[in-house]
Design a protein around this motif. Sequence first.
Motif: not given
Length: 228
Positions: A48-51, A165-169
């Motif tokens: 999962t990509q965390i955003r 919300p477009t950034d991947i943490l």
Amino acid sequence: MTGCKKKKVVVNNARQSGPISAEGFVVESHAESENIEVPGSLLPIEETQIRPEVTGRIVQLNIMEGTRVQKGSLLVKLFDQDLQAQMKKLQVQLDISNRTVERQRDLLAINGISQQDFDLSALAVDNLKADMQSTQIAISKTEIRAPYDGKLGLRNVSFGAYVSPTDILTSIRQVDQLKLEFSVPEKYAKDIGVGYVIKFRVDGGAKMPGLTRNSLNKCSSDLTRTIE
């Protein structure tokens, strides 16, 4: 006069005596199998990509690359002091409205106020509770937590960064279980199904135990004519 003399032709019809030699073969039925060797990839069972759900500034950063985290662990905290102040304001208003409703209940018992006035006060209490619940949800969205037990990937942000919300943490992977992904030619589709035992080998390693296939995508690719 000339005459023709006939010659006798003798044909020997005698057959050679003795047995005739021949070669024979014993035919037996047995199952034949064809080994298929194809390249594949070992992948985590979940990734999962965390955003963030909302836009905000990072005030707490708990992403340690490559470490394991438990479900619900706080990874990133965004600025929420404005929301906290709003929550306190609503709490004070709710306390005052509750006391007003209690006083008006006593007055209503002795017909000191109308039922309509009491209902309006009670409605104000319900509205304040709904506003507090909405604010609490907004506060919870400033907390980015791990969705499940897993291993964190690379950190893509720094403390104090302004994110949306477009950034991947970061990313999280569940590596306790792995899945093997590969494709085979379309002609073998009828021979491969769920429950089919698959053996594989990793690069530079020994042969691994057999795996049982528990999923199958029999939709053939138009470009490669393969199934996954």
